[in-house]
Design a protein around this motif. Structure first.
Motif, PDB file in Angstrom:
ATOM      1  N   ARG A 122       0.844  -1.188   0.000  1.00 53.26           N
ATOM      2  CA  ARG A 122       0.000   0.000   0.000  1.00 53.26           C
ATOM      3  C   ARG A 122       0.879   1.237   0.000  1.00 53.26           C
ATOM      4  NH1 ARG A 122      -0.643  -2.852   4.648  1.00 53.26           N
ATOM      5  NH2 ARG A 122       0.301  -2.019   6.559  1.00 53.26           N
ATOM      6  N   SER A 123       0.294   2.342  -0.407  1.00 53.43           N
ATOM      7  CA  SER A 123       1.020   3.610  -0.419  1.00 53.43           C
ATOM      8  C   SER A 123       1.164   4.119   1.005  1.00 53.43           C
ATOM      9  CB  SER A 123       0.276   4.646  -1.262  1.00 53.43           C
ATOM     10  OG  SER A 123       0.187   4.215  -2.611  1.00 53.43           O
ATOM     11  N   PRO A 124       2.296   4.686   1.334  1.00 56.38           N
ATOM     12  CA  PRO A 124       2.503   5.173   2.704  1.00 56.38           C
ATOM     13  C   PRO A 124       1.736   6.472   2.957  1.00 56.38           C
ATOM     14  CG  PRO A 124       4.370   5.764   1.334  1.00 56.38           C
ATOM     15  CD  PRO A 124       3.480   4.887   0.484  1.00 56.38           C
ATOM     16  N   THR A 125       1.417   6.697   4.221  1.00 51.69           N
ATOM     17  CA  THR A 125       0.870   7.989   4.614  1.00 51.69           C
ATOM     18  C   THR A 125       2.001   9.010   4.536  1.00 51.69           C
ATOM     19  OG1 THR A 125       1.434   7.677   6.941  1.00 51.69           O
ATOM     20  CG2 THR A 125      -0.705   6.822   6.206  1.00 51.69           C
ATOM     21  N   ARG A 126       1.662  10.264   4.720  1.00 50.76           N
ATOM     22  CA  ARG A 126       2.703  11.300   4.669  1.00 50.76           C
ATOM     23  C   ARG A 126       3.747  11.069   5.754  1.00 50.76           C
ATOM     24  NH1 ARG A 126       0.860  17.482   4.277  1.00 50.76           N
ATOM     25  NH2 ARG A 126       0.048  16.585   2.342  1.00 50.76           N
ATOM     26  N   ALA A 127       3.289  10.704   6.940  1.00 50.91           N
ATOM     27  CA  ALA A 127       4.220  10.459   8.051  1.00 50.91           C
ATOM     28  C   ALA A 127       5.106   9.250   7.761  1.00 50.91           C
ATOM     29  CB  ALA A 127       3.435  10.247   9.341  1.00 50.91           C
ATOM     30  N   GLN A 128       4.494   8.197   7.201  1.00 54.06           N
ATOM     31  CA  GLN A 128       5.272   7.003   6.868  1.00 54.06           C
ATOM     32  C   GLN A 128       6.290   7.290   5.776  1.00 54.06           C
ATOM     33  OE1 GLN A 128       2.112   4.282   5.903  1.00 54.06           O
ATOM     34  NE2 GLN A 128       1.905   3.539   8.003  1.00 54.06           N
ATOM     35  N   ASP A 147       5.682  -0.485   9.184  1.00 51.33           N
ATOM     36  CA  ASP A 147       4.494   0.165   8.619  1.00 51.33           C
ATOM     37  C   ASP A 147       3.725  -0.760   7.676  1.00 51.33           C
ATOM     38  OD1 ASP A 147       5.123   2.425  10.048  1.00 51.33           O
ATOM     39  OD2 ASP A 147       6.086   3.454   8.364  1.00 51.33           O
TER      40      ASP A 147
END
Length: 223
Positions: A122-128, A147
């Protein structure tokens, strides 16, 4: 004496009919250090260039992984080699996880990661995403592993976090696999994944149904 003779004859008859060897649990390393499953002296040598983040590689494993093993590798007809191919940073982290443990673990690790790719990719969140670009290598790959839920996934295969972290720290292995990726791209004509090479020749197929036809046709030439 008659009973002994009959028993001896039965034992000799059984000895003349040995059970076929199961090659699927045989794992060796090629000269370049890649994992090879099956009879290392098989007349048919299949190489897959695979990226762990490639959805088509996941589909290939789900569609054909079990049949490839049972029908072609187990009887010793095909030696199957996997060469990791890097498309992005995720592939580097996943390759280190796949390589974790003794060579005998590699194909099981790879199957686990690809068959359940839909659960972790999956695509990471901004923090990830920020964590994944940490200049410290260990922090970066450990954050990615955490993550994506890969520590928990690999616990199912008996790996402890500390063991995985030791494998994730192997930057030298990543450098070698990066060289392999560059060689495949620049010298062997691999433009995407999955890509397959049969006895040294790159195949114009990238799906299990198409590859299965090629393997069946090739086996006829050796039977």
């Amino acid at each position: 004496f008659g009973l002994i003779a009959v028993t001896a004859a039965a034992l000799l008859t059984g000895a003349n009919q040995p059970r076929a060897k199961d090659w699927s649990s045989t794992v060796t390393l090629s000269k370049a250090g890649y994992h090879v499953r099956g009879n290392p002296d098989a007349a048919i040598r299949l190489v897959e260039y695979a990226a762990y983040s490639c959805p088509h590689c996941g589909i290939f494993e789900m569609q054909g992984g079990d049949e490839l093993t049972a029908r072609f590798i187990k009887p010793g007809a095909v030696a199957y080699e996997i060469r990791p191919f890097f498309l992005n940073e995720i592939d580097k982290t996943l390759s280190l996880i796949a390589y974790c443990g003794p060579p005998a673990k590699f194909f099981g690790n790879t199957s686990q990661l690809l068959k359940y790719q839909h659960e972790w990719l999956r695509s990471p969140t901004r923090a990830q995403a920020q964590r994944w670009t940490d200049p410290d290598w260990n922090k970066r790959v450990q954050a990615m592993t955490e993550d994506l839920g890969l520590y928990a996934m690999m616990e199912q295969r008996g790996f402890k976090r500390a063991e995985l972290n030791k494998c994730l720290a192997d930057e030298a292995l990543v450098a070698e696999l990066q060289k392999g990726t560059e060689n495949a791209f620049y010298n062997e004509g691999v433009q995407g994944t999955p890509a397959f090479q049969l006895n040294g020749q790159l195949l114009p197929v990238s799906t299990w149904p198409a590859l299965r036809e090629v393997l069946v046709a090739t086996m006829k030439g050796f039977v």
